[in-house]
Write an enzyme that holds these catalytic residues in place. Structure first.
Site, PDB file in Angstrom:
ATOM      1  N   GLN A  97       0.838  -1.200   0.000  1.00  0.00           N
ATOM      2  CA  GLN A  97       0.000   0.000   0.000  1.00  0.00           C
ATOM      3  C   GLN A  97       0.875   1.253   0.000  1.00  0.00           C
ATOM      4  O   GLN A  97       1.475   1.584   1.013  1.00  0.00           O
ATOM      5  CB  GLN A  97      -0.887  -0.029   1.263  1.00  0.00           C
ATOM      6  CG  GLN A  97      -1.790   1.165   1.457  1.00  0.00           C
ATOM      7  CD  GLN A  97      -2.520   1.089   2.785  1.00  0.00           C
ATOM      8  OE1 GLN A  97      -2.090   0.375   3.701  1.00  0.00           O
ATOM      9  NE2 GLN A  97      -3.628   1.793   2.909  1.00  0.00           N
ATOM     10  N   GLY A  98       0.941   1.944  -1.111  1.00  0.00           N
ATOM     11  CA  GLY A  98       1.787   3.136  -1.211  1.00  0.00           C
ATOM     12  C   GLY A  98       1.007   4.394  -0.885  1.00  0.00           C
ATOM     13  O   GLY A  98       0.587   5.134  -1.769  1.00  0.00           O
ATOM     14  N   SER A 102       1.384   6.504   2.728  1.00  0.00           N
ATOM     15  CA  SER A 102       2.103   7.503   3.532  1.00  0.00           C
ATOM     16  C   SER A 102       3.387   7.967   2.852  1.00  0.00           C
ATOM     17  O   SER A 102       4.000   7.218   2.081  1.00  0.00           O
ATOM     18  CB  SER A 102       2.478   6.908   4.893  1.00  0.00           C
ATOM     19  OG  SER A 102       1.328   6.596   5.624  1.00  0.00           O
ATOM     20  N   SER A 160       4.090  -1.525   4.137  1.00  0.00           N
ATOM     21  CA  SER A 160       4.256  -2.884   4.663  1.00  0.00           C
ATOM     22  C   SER A 160       4.614  -3.851   3.547  1.00  0.00           C
ATOM     23  O   SER A 160       3.929  -3.908   2.528  1.00  0.00           O
ATOM     24  CB  SER A 160       2.951  -3.369   5.303  1.00  0.00           C
ATOM     25  OG  SER A 160       2.541  -2.481   6.292  1.00  0.00           O
ATOM     26  N   GLU A 180      -9.700  -0.896   5.263  1.00  0.00           N
ATOM     27  CA  GLU A 180      -8.539  -1.204   6.086  1.00  0.00           C
ATOM     28  C   GLU A 180      -8.892  -1.158   7.572  1.00  0.00           C
ATOM     29  O   GLU A 180      -8.592  -2.080   8.324  1.00  0.00           O
ATOM     30  CB  GLU A 180      -7.390  -0.226   5.797  1.00  0.00           C
ATOM     31  CG  GLU A 180      -6.176  -0.508   6.686  1.00  0.00           C
ATOM     32  CD  GLU A 180      -5.007   0.438   6.451  1.00  0.00           C
ATOM     33  OE1 GLU A 180      -5.192   1.447   5.762  1.00  0.00           O
ATOM     34  OE2 GLU A 180      -3.917   0.142   6.972  1.00  0.00           O
ATOM     35  N   SER A 225      -4.051   7.352  12.785  1.00  0.00           N
ATOM     36  CA  SER A 225      -3.662   7.349  14.195  1.00  0.00           C
ATOM     37  C   SER A 225      -4.883   7.492  15.111  1.00  0.00           C
ATOM     38  O   SER A 225      -5.976   7.863  14.663  1.00  0.00           O
ATOM     39  CB  SER A 225      -2.694   8.494  14.472  1.00  0.00           C
ATOM     40  OG  SER A 225      -3.382   9.731  14.366  1.00  0.00           O
ATOM     41  N   GLU A 235      -5.474   9.791  17.108  1.00  0.00           N
ATOM     42  CA  GLU A 235      -5.944  11.180  17.053  1.00  0.00           C
ATOM     43  C   GLU A 235      -6.775  11.435  15.795  1.00  0.00           C
ATOM     44  O   GLU A 235      -7.810  12.097  15.856  1.00  0.00           O
ATOM     45  CB  GLU A 235      -4.737  12.132  17.104  1.00  0.00           C
ATOM     46  CG  GLU A 235      -4.041  12.177  18.467  1.00  0.00           C
ATOM     47  CD  GLU A 235      -3.219  10.924  18.802  1.00  0.00           C
ATOM     48  OE1 GLU A 235      -2.907  10.120  17.882  1.00  0.00           O
ATOM     49  OE2 GLU A 235      -2.875  10.735  19.988  1.00  0.00           O
TER      50      GLU A 235
END
Lengths: 383, 393
Positions: free
Chosen positions: B133-134, B136, B168, B250, B376, B378
């Site tokens: 998964q490209g 971030s 990953s 996801e 995240s 947050e």
């Protein structure tokens, strides 16, 4: 939300409408006003509203049909208790329609059921459980003694607090007919008419404006047909009864917590400070998001337990403790945050936040505190 | 109607049970499927795993509710649930489960064209193509839409330049689904969704060593990488919408991981002892373990309830809420496991520590990622506040 059938959905909608119109939080204020000196004649509930609840069939939801009930089950009654919890509607519905009716259904013989259930189902009789004796719910330490007298029994001792004790006609009293406190063997449940000679009831002026009572038994004589279930073998029945009571109050607590949360959200969406709606501040958004998560856990645990009762699930003891402890944690946090997030106005008697806080702390202690239920769950799961 | 469905369900359950019993290699029972999903070499070296993967691929049961032309079995999600339950009952796992089945597959089914579906879905359904998964980038973490990897229209192909990170398994992947910038004048509106062959010239994947010692995550460099025009999914500059949908899949797969959580109580009795009343002999630790275990039970009931509600058309906006509950509960459990093992739970390597003890230490370190990846803690709270609770942005 659990998957409801059509009747349950109607019941829930009806209860929500009725609570909003007939028993809003202002009804609790008119019942007993701790901020304004209080009504000396308070009886902790509104008899006219109780009659309407009975009229709608809520008092008979758990009673069998041949005794005037509808036999709709615990999930159905739980939905109503949740709606009552939202507006803090004060009534003996939990004590009577859930706890007392459950006791008679599970432990009563034909004659006892015929005598008590029709009245409980139509609301003309109010019942309750007289179990606790000290500051903490500690069924394992109950000490009220029942000694043989003639062909019946004589009860001596104290029960406190007894929920809705001042208005109850019937008390299910847990006593030791033999054995010492701390021993399961020897516990017997009695059906006691609260008008019995020797039984003195004293009101407890509690923070949440309900009116529990202290029951003082001074050689109260009961006949042999007052024994619910088997003499000396009441511990299992008492456990089953406490599980149902704990799940019932957890349903009410779920309602109070979800309404308190909605009130918080309303305020966050409208209150302006620093030129901005305070709900746009990330610190408050995240606090609200976390409380929302806790509320979801609570709804799941409560609904799971209600369904477990209806389905006769043998895992009920652990599930009941899960529901009560989760509801306790969540309502504790949300009721505190309800005051905090409203700031100064939340501290005033005029605002509803204090009423939710007061009811929360009482409900947390009812039928076993959060700590008590967590300990019980731990024991049941080998911790 | 209900009755015939019930009979069908029971009949299928028996059919599934029999087929799985006949085809699941006993040597793989209770082996965590993640070790094959996470490492290509482990998967390729294990003949039984390969046999199991091929059988499931031929049967279409890795993705039972996909159409058979895409490698599925034309079944319903209820069938899928039954297969999963029967698999769990024999200590088995789905050998097809991958980023492809959990993330890209469902996204392609919604947004891909027929050619893209036919080119990729069957290889996902057979787990013959590993995907990464490209998303971030060094400068685009929680603020993902600020990504800078450029994708330029060269007429007969796309040209990709830039860097991805926290990818990953990129060093083991055959293909990459990536979001790239096709328009620099708009933020979200300038992003496209691209499928990139990792064998293309100009791609370099470098593993990153994490605090747990894991080298699962990589940084990936794209240097003048040519990508065929047909590899862009949906419309140009529609990629953010597609990516958000993929992120929902996801989060869903992250929070629905059942990951048979075994109770900590037996281990706790073993390491901490038992008091005269039969309780774990450490009141404070015991209390925290119980609290965590109860939250986990209520959490599992919530996963179940949300799934029920979604099936009944009710609100299902709770993925962010579930993800945060899950990460918090599992992270706390990881801490408790190490804490109950005491000094024995702090080993990095060596025979002085048991395998379970070493794993507990690594798992604790790894668990810190749960509240970072997949959006995240947050960011999830931001989403809940704005979209579920309707608080102003």
């Amino acid at each position: 939300m659990a998957v409801l059938n059509e009747e349950q959905q109607m019941l829930k909608d009806m209860a929500a409408d009725w609570a909003r119109e007939r028993m809003p939080v202002t009804a609790l204020r008119s019942l007993y006003d701790h901020g304004g000196g209080g009504r000396a004649d308070s009886i902790g509930y509104d008899p006219e509203a109780w009659a309407e609840m009975a009229q709608m069939g809520w008092t008979g939801i758990l009673a069998p049909q041949d005794h005037g009930g509808s036999d709709f089950g615990y999930l159905s009654l739980g939905l109503i208790l949740e709606e009552m919890g939202k507006t803090l509607a004060a009534s003996p519905l939990l004590s009577s329609a859930l706890v007392a009716v459950s006791a008679l259904r599970m432990g009563g013989d034909d004659a006892q059921q015929a005598r008590w259930l029709p009245g409980l189902a139509d609301g003309s009789v109010i019942g309750t459980l007289a179990l606790d004796e000290g500051p903490h719910h500690a069924p394992e330490r109950l000490a009220l003694a029942a000694t043989p007298s003639g062909d019946g029994w004589t009860l001596s001792g104290i029960k406190r607090p007894v929920q809705d004790g001042m208005v109850a006609h019937l008390a299910i009293v847990a006593a030791h007919t033999s054995g010492a406190p701390g021993v399961r063997d020897g516990i017997t449940l009695f059906l006691v008419d609260t008008a019995a000679p020797g039984l003195t009831r004293t009101p407890l002026d509690q923070i949440d404006a309900r009116l529990p009572a202290t029951f003082t038994f001074d050689k109260v004589i009961v006949s042999p047909d007052a024994v619910l279930g088997e003499v000396g073998q009441g511990a299992d029945l008492l456990d089953a009864l406490r599980d149902r009571a704990a799940v019932g109050i957890a349903a009410e607590m779920l309602g109070s917590a979800s309404q308190a949360f909605d009130t918080i959200l309303d305020y966050l969406r409208t209150r302006v400070q620093f030129g901005a709606i305070i709900g746009s501040f990330q610190a408050l958004q995240h606090r609200a998001a976390c409380l929302f998560g806790e509320l979801q856990l609570t709804r799941s645990a409560v609904e799971l337990a209600l369904v477990a009762i209806d389905e006769g699930d043998t895992a009920l003891p652990a599930l009941a403790s899960l529901a009560k402890a989760t509801a306790g944690d969540t309502l504790h946090a949300i009721s505190s945050q309800m005051v905090q997030l409203h700031g100064g106005i939340g501290m005033t008697h005029e605002h509803d936040a204090g009423l939710y806080l007061k009811r929360a702390r009482v409900a947390e202690q009812c039928y076993g505190s959060t700590a008590w239920h967590r300990e019980r769950w731990a024991r049941l799961n080998g911790y | 109607m209900v009755e015939s469905e019930a009979i069908d369900e029971q009949a299928f359950r028996l059919e599934a049970r029999a087929w799985l019993k006949a085809n699941f290699p006993p040597s793989l029972a209770h082996v965590p499927g993640l070790i094959f999903q996470g490492d290509r070499h482990t998967a390729e070296a294990n003949a039984d795993y390969q046999l199991w993967r091929q059988r499931m691929a031929d049967k279409g049961w890795g993705v039972p509710n996909w159409a058979s032309r895409y490698g599925g079995a034309d079944l319903t999600s209820l069938h899928g649930k039954i297969i999963g339950e029967e698999l769990t009952a024999i200590g088995g796992f789905n050998p097809i489960r991958s980023y492809g089945t959990m993330m890209l597959g469902p996204t392609l089914l919604e947004y891909g064209n027929e050619a893209q579906k036919l080119e990729h879905l069957p290889f996902i359904a057979s787990h013959e193509r590993r995907w990464c998964q490209g998303f971030s980038e060094p400068g685009a973490g929680s603020d993902l839409a600020s990504l800078q990897t450029r994708c330029t229209d060269m007429g007969d192909h796309w040209l990709v330049n830039g860097q991805k990170i926290w990818t990953s398994g990129a060093d083991q992947a055959d293909w990459c689904f990536a979001i790239v910038r096709t328009d620099t004048s708009r933020k979200q509106g300038g992003i496209s969704f691209l499928l990139i062959d990792m064998a293309s010239e100009g791609i370099e994947a470098r593993p990153i060593v994490l605090i747990s010692g894991s080298t699962h995550f990589c940084e990936v460099f794209f240097n003048d990488v040519k990508v065929p025009k047909g590899n862009l999914v949906g419309q140009v500059n529609q990629g953010w919408t597609i990516a958000k949908r993929l992120l929902q899949f996801e989060r869903n797969s992250l929070s629905e991981v059942k990951a048979d959580i075994t109770p900590l109580s037996p281990l706790a009795h073993e390491y901490l002892g038992t008091d005269a009343l039969g309780r774990i002999d450490s009141p404070d630790l015991r209390a925290r373990m119980v609290h965590n275990a109860m939250r986990h039970e209520a959490y599992m009931a919530t996963v179940h309830r949300f799934a029920q509600e979604a099936k009944n058309g009710g609100p299902s906006n709770g993925v962010s809420t579930l993800k945060n509950l899950w990460s918090g509960i599992i992270q706390e459990r990881s801490e408790l496991l190490v804490e109950l093992m005491g000094a024995n739970g702090l080993g990095w390597a060596g025979d002085a520590y048991g395998e379970a003890e070493r794993e507990a230490a690594r798992a604790l370190l790894h668990s810190k990622a749960f509240s970072i990846y997949g959006g995240s803690f947050e960011v999830q709270n931001n989403i809940t506040a704005k979209h579920t609770l309707g608080l102003p942005g």
